[in-house]
Design an enzyme around this catalytic site. Structure first.
Site, PDB file in Angstrom:
ATOM      1  N   SER A  66      -1.705  -3.606 -13.133  1.00 30.86           N
ATOM      2  CA  SER A  66      -1.212  -4.165 -11.883  1.00 30.86           C
ATOM      3  C   SER A  66      -2.300  -5.004 -11.219  1.00 30.86           C
ATOM      4  O   SER A  66      -3.334  -4.476 -10.790  1.00 30.86           O
ATOM      5  CB  SER A  66      -0.779  -3.051 -10.930  1.00 30.86           C
ATOM      6  OG  SER A  66      -0.456  -3.591  -9.665  1.00 30.86           O
TER       7      SER A  66
ATOM      8  N   ASP B 117       2.969  -7.388  -8.265  1.00 30.37           N
ATOM      9  CA  ASP B 117       3.688  -6.752  -7.157  1.00 30.37           C
ATOM     10  C   ASP B 117       3.927  -7.754  -6.035  1.00 30.37           C
ATOM     11  O   ASP B 117       2.978  -8.269  -5.437  1.00 30.37           O
ATOM     12  CB  ASP B 117       2.886  -5.571  -6.616  1.00 30.37           C
ATOM     13  CG  ASP B 117       2.926  -4.375  -7.554  1.00 30.37           C
ATOM     14  OD1 ASP B 117       4.034  -3.986  -7.949  1.00 30.37           O
ATOM     15  OD2 ASP B 117       1.852  -3.841  -7.891  1.00 30.37           O
TER      16      ASP B 117
ATOM     17  N   MET C 203       5.540  -8.243  -2.376  1.00 29.49           N
ATOM     18  CA  MET C 203       5.994  -7.497  -1.197  1.00 29.49           C
ATOM     19  C   MET C 203       6.162  -8.453  -0.025  1.00 29.49           C
ATOM     20  O   MET C 203       5.317  -9.324   0.195  1.00 29.49           O
ATOM     21  CB  MET C 203       4.980  -6.408  -0.835  1.00 29.49           C
ATOM     22  CG  MET C 203       4.588  -5.505  -1.997  1.00 29.49           C
ATOM     23  SD  MET C 203       3.420  -4.223  -1.476  1.00 29.49           S
ATOM     24  CE  MET C 203       2.783  -3.695  -3.078  1.00 29.49           C
TER      25      MET C 203
ATOM     26  N   MET D 167       9.485  -6.271  -4.356  1.00 28.61           N
ATOM     27  CA  MET D 167       9.708  -5.309  -3.275  1.00 28.61           C
ATOM     28  C   MET D 167      10.028  -6.112  -2.021  1.00 28.61           C
ATOM     29  O   MET D 167       9.210  -6.254  -1.106  1.00 28.61           O
ATOM     30  CB  MET D 167       8.467  -4.423  -3.101  1.00 28.61           C
ATOM     31  CG  MET D 167       8.306  -3.412  -4.212  1.00 28.61           C
ATOM     32  SD  MET D 167       6.680  -2.603  -4.238  1.00 28.61           S
ATOM     33  CE  MET D 167       5.749  -3.792  -5.211  1.00 28.61           C
TER      34      MET D 167
ATOM     35  N   ASP E 187       5.595   3.379 -12.636  1.00 28.72           N
ATOM     36  CA  ASP E 187       4.620   2.689 -11.799  1.00 28.72           C
ATOM     37  C   ASP E 187       4.252   3.571 -10.617  1.00 28.72           C
ATOM     38  O   ASP E 187       5.112   3.953  -9.828  1.00 28.72           O
ATOM     39  CB  ASP E 187       5.226   1.362 -11.314  1.00 28.72           C
ATOM     40  CG  ASP E 187       4.292   0.576 -10.410  1.00 28.72           C
ATOM     41  OD1 ASP E 187       3.113   0.954 -10.258  1.00 28.72           O
ATOM     42  OD2 ASP E 187       4.747  -0.438  -9.843  1.00 28.72           O
TER      43      ASP E 187
END
Length: 252
Positions: free
Chosen positions: A20, A47, A49, A80, A202
């Site tokens: 990640s 990731d 967000m 996300m 994850d």
């Protein structure tokens, strides 16, 4: 674009280690990604967000686009965000390989998910099916993920149409959280029913927690601080891979 298939002697698809990059040095992002691949990483986990679906703000499509210029690696993008349908074309154009969105977000939010799922029944929520189709039409592979509090059974209508399920083993939003071992029941539930499905985990994955994920049936492992914060990241990648490979063979 297709994922590699399960081979004889394994109870699951090939092992994938996906560091990640949320845990990387952002000032040296391209170099960090190239280093991970050289050390044996299969994918790079990104990731995304939005500060709404989760209380944090991170990478967006412009970063993925810039990163794509520096690496041919498989970019495993985890959205996300509150409105995942909004960003499909942006991430496709940026060069994302896998577009994984939250079932909760696609259904209209955590509070709306259960009501929508009950109303839709076994056929599944139309908006979720539409989003899967849009992701694939844009040329990306498609994954769906769920928060720890969401029942895994709600994924069943969509598994035949998607490429991967991501089981969150922490609450989404921040790196460095403790692994939630009770989430492994979700992995086992899916692996028993779908031996060819890519199942990613994850959150809190590290050498001291990988055995639980491997034995449950996960084949794709996301790890951030455990890899980037290690004195020897390559050794951690090898350890994670060996644990999953051993479990995949032993289960046959």
């Amino acid at each position: 674009m297709e994922l590699s298939r399960r081979t004889e002697g394994r109870d699951r698809p090939p092992t994938v280690i996906s560091p990640s990059i949320l845990s990387s040095d952002f000032a040296r992002l391209a170099e960090e990604c190239q280093r991970m691949v050289s050390l044996g990483a299969d994918w790079l986990h990104v990731d995304v967000m939005d500060g709404h679906f989760v209380p944090n703000l991170t990478l967006g499509a412009p970063i993925v686009k810039s990163l794509r210029r520096h690496t041919p690696a498989f970019l495993d993008v985890h959205l996300m965000v509150s409105n995942p349908a909004q960003w499909v074309q942006d991430f496709a154009a940026a060069g994302a390989s896998m577009y994984t969105f939250h079932l909760e977000a696609a259904a209209g939010g955590d509070s709306a998910l259960e009501t929508a799922a009950v109303a839709a029944g076994e056929a599944g929520i139309p908006a979720v099916h539409d989003l899967v189709a849009a992701v694939k039409a844009a040329g990306m592979l498609c994954g769906i993920t769920i928060k720890p509090g969401t029942p895994v059974e709600l994924l069943l209508p969509y598994v035949p149409s998607i490429d991967m399920v991501l089981i969150m083993t922490v609450e989404p939003g921040f790196g460095g959280q403790a692994f939630m071992p009770d989430m492994m029941a979700k992995v086992s539930f899916l692996r028993l029913r779908f031996p060819d499905l890519y199942i990613e985990v994850d959150g809190g994955l590290a050498p001291d927690t990988i055995q639980q994920a491997a034995e449950a049936g996960a084949n794709a492992i996301v790890a951030g601080s455990a890899i980037f914060g290690a004195a020897d990241p390559g050794a951690v990648i090898q350890h994670l891979r060996a644990a999953v490979d051993a479990a995949a063979s032993a289960a046959q």
